[in-house]
Scaffold this motif. Structure first.
Motif, short mmCIF file in Angstrom:
data_model
loop_
_atom_site.label_atom_id
_atom_site.label_comp_id
_atom_site.label_asym_id
_atom_site.label_seq_id
_atom_site.Cartn_x
_atom_site.Cartn_y
_atom_site.Cartn_z
N SER A 183 -9.76 3.35 -14.61
CA SER A 183 -8.36 3.24 -14.16
C SER A 183 -7.93 4.47 -13.39
O SER A 183 -7.21 4.36 -12.40
N VAL A 184 -8.36 5.65 -13.84
CA VAL A 184 -8.03 6.88 -13.12
C VAL A 184 -8.66 6.83 -11.72
O VAL A 184 -8.02 7.17 -10.73
N LYS A 185 -9.90 6.37 -11.65
CA LYS A 185 -10.58 6.24 -10.36
C LYS A 185 -9.83 5.31 -9.43
O LYS A 185 -9.61 5.61 -8.26
N VAL A 186 -9.41 4.15 -9.93
CA VAL A 186 -8.74 3.16 -9.10
C VAL A 186 -7.32 3.60 -8.74
O VAL A 186 -6.92 3.55 -7.56
N ILE A 187 -6.53 4.02 -9.72
CA ILE A 187 -5.12 4.35 -9.47
C ILE A 187 -4.97 5.58 -8.58
O ILE A 187 -4.13 5.60 -7.68
N TRP A 188 -5.79 6.58 -8.81
CA TRP A 188 -5.65 7.82 -8.06
C TRP A 188 -6.59 7.89 -6.86
O TRP A 188 -6.58 8.90 -6.14
N GLY A 189 -7.41 6.87 -6.65
CA GLY A 189 -8.28 6.82 -5.48
C GLY A 189 -9.39 7.85 -5.49
O GLY A 189 -9.83 8.32 -4.46
N LEU A 190 -9.85 8.21 -6.68
CA LEU A 190 -10.94 9.18 -6.79
C LEU A 190 -12.27 8.50 -6.53
O LEU A 190 -12.51 7.37 -6.94
N VAL A 191 -13.12 9.20 -5.84
CA VAL A 191 -14.43 8.61 -5.50
C VAL A 191 -15.51 9.20 -6.36
O VAL A 191 -15.48 10.19 -6.91
N VAL B 178 4.87 6.04 -8.68
CA VAL B 178 4.32 4.72 -9.00
C VAL B 178 2.94 4.87 -9.64
O VAL B 178 2.61 4.18 -10.61
N LYS B 179 2.15 5.80 -9.12
CA LYS B 179 0.82 6.05 -9.71
C LYS B 179 0.95 6.56 -11.14
O LYS B 179 0.22 6.11 -12.03
N VAL B 180 1.88 7.48 -11.36
CA VAL B 180 2.08 8.03 -12.71
C VAL B 180 2.56 6.93 -13.65
O VAL B 180 2.04 6.79 -14.78
N PHE B 181 3.52 6.14 -13.22
CA PHE B 181 4.06 5.05 -14.03
C PHE B 181 2.96 4.04 -14.35
O PHE B 181 2.85 3.57 -15.49
N THR B 182 2.14 3.72 -13.37
CA THR B 182 1.04 2.78 -13.57
C THR B 182 0.01 3.36 -14.54
O THR B 182 -0.46 2.66 -15.45
N GLN B 183 -0.34 4.64 -14.39
CA GLN B 183 -1.32 5.26 -15.28
C GLN B 183 -0.80 5.36 -16.70
O GLN B 183 -1.52 5.07 -17.65
N VAL B 184 0.46 5.74 -16.86
CA VAL B 184 1.06 5.82 -18.20
C VAL B 184 1.05 4.44 -18.86
O VAL B 184 0.74 4.30 -20.05
N THR B 185 1.37 3.42 -18.08
CA THR B 185 1.36 2.05 -18.62
C THR B 185 -0.03 1.63 -19.01
O THR B 185 -0.24 0.99 -20.05
N PHE B 186 -1.02 2.01 -18.22
CA PHE B 186 -2.40 1.65 -18.55
C PHE B 186 -2.86 2.36 -19.83
O PHE B 186 -3.53 1.76 -20.67
N VAL B 187 -2.48 3.62 -19.98
CA VAL B 187 -2.80 4.35 -21.22
C VAL B 187 -2.12 3.67 -22.41
O VAL B 187 -2.72 3.51 -23.49
N ALA B 188 -0.86 3.25 -22.23
CA ALA B 188 -0.15 2.53 -23.29
C ALA B 188 -0.88 1.23 -23.64
O ALA B 188 -1.02 0.88 -24.81
N LEU B 189 -1.37 0.52 -22.62
CA LEU B 189 -2.13 -0.70 -22.85
C LEU B 189 -3.39 -0.42 -23.67
O LEU B 189 -3.72 -1.15 -24.61
N LEU B 190 -4.10 0.65 -23.33
CA LEU B 190 -5.32 1.00 -24.06
C LEU B 190 -5.01 1.38 -25.51
O LEU B 190 -5.74 0.98 -26.43
N GLN C 294 0.83 -1.20 0.00
CA GLN C 294 0.00 0.00 0.00
C GLN C 294 0.87 1.26 0.00
O GLN C 294 0.60 2.21 -0.73
N ALA C 295 1.93 1.26 0.81
CA ALA C 295 2.85 2.40 0.85
C ALA C 295 3.56 2.57 -0.49
O ALA C 295 3.76 3.69 -0.96
N PHE C 296 3.95 1.46 -1.10
CA PHE C 296 4.62 1.52 -2.39
C PHE C 296 3.73 2.13 -3.46
O PHE C 296 4.13 3.05 -4.18
N PHE C 297 2.49 1.65 -3.55
CA PHE C 297 1.59 2.16 -4.58
C PHE C 297 0.99 3.52 -4.25
O PHE C 297 0.34 4.13 -5.09
N ALA C 298 1.22 4.02 -3.05
CA ALA C 298 0.74 5.36 -2.68
C ALA C 298 1.68 6.45 -3.18
O ALA C 298 1.31 7.62 -3.22
N GLN C 299 2.89 6.07 -3.59
CA GLN C 299 3.86 7.04 -4.09
C GLN C 299 3.40 7.60 -5.44
O GLN C 299 2.94 6.85 -6.30
N THR C 300 3.57 8.89 -5.61
CA THR C 300 3.11 9.55 -6.84
C THR C 300 3.78 8.98 -8.09
O THR C 300 3.12 8.75 -9.10
#
Length: 115
Positions: free
Chosen positions: A107-115, A56-68, A48-54
């Protein structure tokens, strides 16, 4: 002179480059994730601490956009190559776009924790 009917949008080189670039991004993320998988302790709090780092979130989101984008190029080419009726092909392309945009929003909702 032979009269030929040209079909398709002729995206060739751009699509090839997009597939390769997005594949490299996904490969780098996968290798990094596997390395972190072995480096981090296996408890929930560490992950949780690892994935809370900005970064990691940016890298994960960029990768998800690349996947799409990777999926879009592949599926669009599939529809263009194998679905000949224009109306059906257009419907499938629009449905694919709607699905992928929905995945991006979620993905934005999940990765960035938006409600």
């Amino acid at each position: 002179m032979v009269d030929r009917k040209l079909a398709g949008a002729h995206y060739g080189l751009r699509d090839w480059a997009m597939q390769r670039a997005t594949a490299v991004i996904m490969l780098v993320y996968t290798v990094a994730f596997i390395l972190f998988l072995f480096a981090l302790p296996g408890d929930y709090d560490s992950w949780q601490a690892f994935f809370a780092q900005t970064w990691v979130k940016v890298f994960t989101q960029v990768t998800f956009v690349a996947l799409l984008l990777h999926a879009w190029v592949g599926i669009r080419d599939l529809w263009m190559d194998y679905i000949k009726p224009f109306g059906l092909r257009l419907f499938l392309q629009v449905a694919t776009i709607v699905w992928l945009v929905g995945c991006l929003v979620y993905s934005v909702k999940v990765i960035w924790g938006l409600v």
